[in-house]
Scaffold this motif. Sequence first.
Motif, mmCIF file in Angstrom:
data_model
loop_
_atom_site.group_PDB
_atom_site.id
_atom_site.type_symbol
_atom_site.label_atom_id
_atom_site.label_comp_id
_atom_site.label_asym_id
_atom_site.label_seq_id
_atom_site.Cartn_x
_atom_site.Cartn_y
_atom_site.Cartn_z
ATOM 1 N N LEU A 108 -7.453 -59.922 98.628
ATOM 2 C CA LEU A 108 -7.628 -59.346 99.954
ATOM 3 C C LEU A 108 -8.259 -60.327 100.929
ATOM 4 N N ASP A 109 -7.800 -60.254 102.161
ATOM 5 C CA ASP A 109 -8.385 -60.999 103.257
ATOM 6 C C ASP A 109 -9.744 -60.394 103.612
ATOM 7 N N ALA A 110 -10.713 -61.253 103.969
ATOM 8 C CA ALA A 110 -12.084 -60.801 104.192
ATOM 9 C C ALA A 110 -12.180 -59.751 105.291
ATOM 10 N N VAL A 111 -11.597 -60.034 106.442
ATOM 11 C CA VAL A 111 -11.700 -59.109 107.566
ATOM 12 C C VAL A 111 -10.968 -57.815 107.278
ATOM 13 N N ARG A 112 -9.756 -57.911 106.790
ATOM 14 C CA ARG A 112 -8.948 -56.713 106.554
ATOM 15 C C ARG A 112 -9.549 -55.815 105.474
ATOM 16 N N ALA A 113 -10.144 -56.414 104.451
ATOM 17 C CA ALA A 113 -10.786 -55.608 103.407
ATOM 18 C C ALA A 113 -11.977 -54.835 103.970
ATOM 19 N N THR A 114 -12.804 -55.489 104.780
ATOM 20 C CA THR A 114 -13.967 -54.830 105.368
ATOM 21 C C THR A 114 -13.550 -53.732 106.334
ATOM 22 N N ILE A 115 -12.516 -53.994 107.121
ATOM 23 C CA ILE A 115 -12.005 -52.970 108.034
ATOM 24 C C ILE A 115 -11.500 -51.765 107.252
ATOM 25 N N ALA A 116 -10.736 -52.032 106.194
ATOM 26 C CA ALA A 116 -10.119 -50.945 105.428
ATOM 27 C C ALA A 116 -11.159 -50.018 104.810
ATOM 28 N N ILE A 117 -12.186 -50.574 104.171
ATOM 29 C CA ILE A 117 -13.168 -49.711 103.502
ATOM 30 C C ILE A 117 -14.004 -48.942 104.527
ATOM 31 N N THR A 118 -14.232 -49.538 105.697
ATOM 32 C CA THR A 118 -14.983 -48.841 106.741
ATOM 33 C C THR A 118 -14.167 -47.696 107.317
ATOM 34 N N VAL A 119 -12.886 -47.936 107.575
ATOM 35 C CA VAL A 119 -12.015 -46.883 108.097
ATOM 36 C C VAL A 119 -11.947 -45.723 107.110
ATOM 37 N N PHE A 120 -11.776 -46.035 105.838
ATOM 38 C CA PHE A 120 -11.678 -44.971 104.823
ATOM 39 C C PHE A 120 -12.978 -44.172 104.758
ATOM 40 N N ALA A 121 -14.122 -44.864 104.696
ATOM 41 C CA ALA A 121 -15.403 -44.168 104.584
ATOM 42 C C ALA A 121 -15.673 -43.304 105.810
ATOM 43 N N THR A 122 -15.394 -43.836 106.988
ATOM 44 C CA THR A 122 -15.674 -43.097 108.224
ATOM 45 C C THR A 122 -14.781 -41.872 108.360
ATOM 46 N N MET A 123 -13.509 -42.024 108.043
ATOM 47 C CA MET A 123 -12.560 -40.927 108.246
ATOM 48 C C MET A 123 -12.629 -39.868 107.154
ATOM 49 N N THR A 124 -13.282 -40.162 106.047
ATOM 50 C CA THR A 124 -13.408 -39.160 104.981
ATOM 51 C C THR A 124 -14.811 -38.549 104.928
ATOM 52 N N PHE A 125 -15.840 -39.405 104.979
ATOM 53 C CA PHE A 125 -17.190 -38.881 104.788
ATOM 54 C C PHE A 125 -17.778 -38.260 106.043
ATOM 55 N N VAL A 126 -17.605 -38.902 107.190
ATOM 56 C CA VAL A 126 -18.242 -38.411 108.416
ATOM 57 C C VAL A 126 -17.790 -36.990 108.759
ATOM 58 N N PRO A 127 -16.483 -36.668 108.743
ATOM 59 C CA PRO A 127 -16.100 -35.265 108.999
ATOM 60 C C PRO A 127 -16.651 -34.304 107.953
ATOM 61 N N ALA A 128 -16.622 -34.719 106.683
ATOM 62 C CA ALA A 128 -17.161 -33.851 105.631
ATOM 63 C C ALA A 128 -18.652 -33.632 105.826
ATOM 64 N N TYR A 129 -19.370 -34.682 106.190
ATOM 65 C CA TYR A 129 -20.806 -34.574 106.448
ATOM 66 C C TYR A 129 -21.071 -33.598 107.597
#
Length: 341
Positions: free
Chosen positions: A200-221
Amino acid sequence: MPVAPRLSPRAVGFGAAVITVLVWTAFIVIARASATRSLLPFDIAVARMCGASLVLMPWGAWLVRKAKREAGGGPVVSSMFGLSPLGLRVTALGGVFGGLGYALVAYCGFFYAPAAHASVLMPGSLPLWTTLLAALVLRDRITKMRAAGLALIVVGDLLVGGSSLLHAFEGGEIWKGDLLFMSAAFCWACYSIVVRRNGLDAVRATIAITVFATMTFVPAYGLLAAAGWITSHLGTAPRGEIAFQMLFQGLGSVVISGITFTRMIQYFGPVRSTMITALVPGLSAFGAVVFLAEPLHWSLLAGLLLVTGGILFGVQRVQRVQPNAPKAATPLARVAGQADA
């Protein structure tokens, strides 16, 4: 116009290692200090995700749009409504471990155990978990010297965490934090293996995990807090504290150290990358004593010395592999040589 010189892969790798060590050291001290203030663990996690997403979500959308323009209408790899520049499977896999698991487990640990314990158990357990996972998933070979270094790390972890486990039946709760710290290290080791295996590319990997965490956990929280099933202090905490957590935990711990850690993996590999974090236990334990007035008991000091020695032993004895050598021409090596968009 003169062309600015490009940094060599070696300079980028070592620079990324220095930044990662500094941010991780500050993370341990600040996260423990935050446990004595207004916000709860899940509150800090939400601030972390929201702060990082302010930068990384627009960045991810721009990368996806750019890829579509360059593809001229052809298929483009993306997911999460065009915000993640990686496929859904890799985004979810990395997001579960590097985006959700690590943050939630680590922040909970700081509410039970002191920063000095985290200084030993999180960076100390990371080489252990990463070596075992790399051997299992990537078929990396565990040399005798590396095994000896890991043995020192295990003994050091037992000296720190074992004492708290012995007092578990006496009503103490430090052992809970110790187990959470080791679990957080396991989550980050899993993420590092995902990065290595998929190149994985450094920037794209960091973007991907942040997008996933934000879009799944924040609404559930938000839903759980509104229903009263979990407690939230975001509505009552000082705005300055929330802003600081978004800035440091989001921009610093996610955006900056997430990219530099991935860069470090690309140059050194997952095992040697985690070995390089040998300075983190000592620096963060010293920071806990100076800034948080935490005591250094003999067992903690002995565990710190053993863990640091085990990491340094592994660094000195691990066989050096040149990233540009022909035998290292793996997908990861090819990605390491690419410039980020």
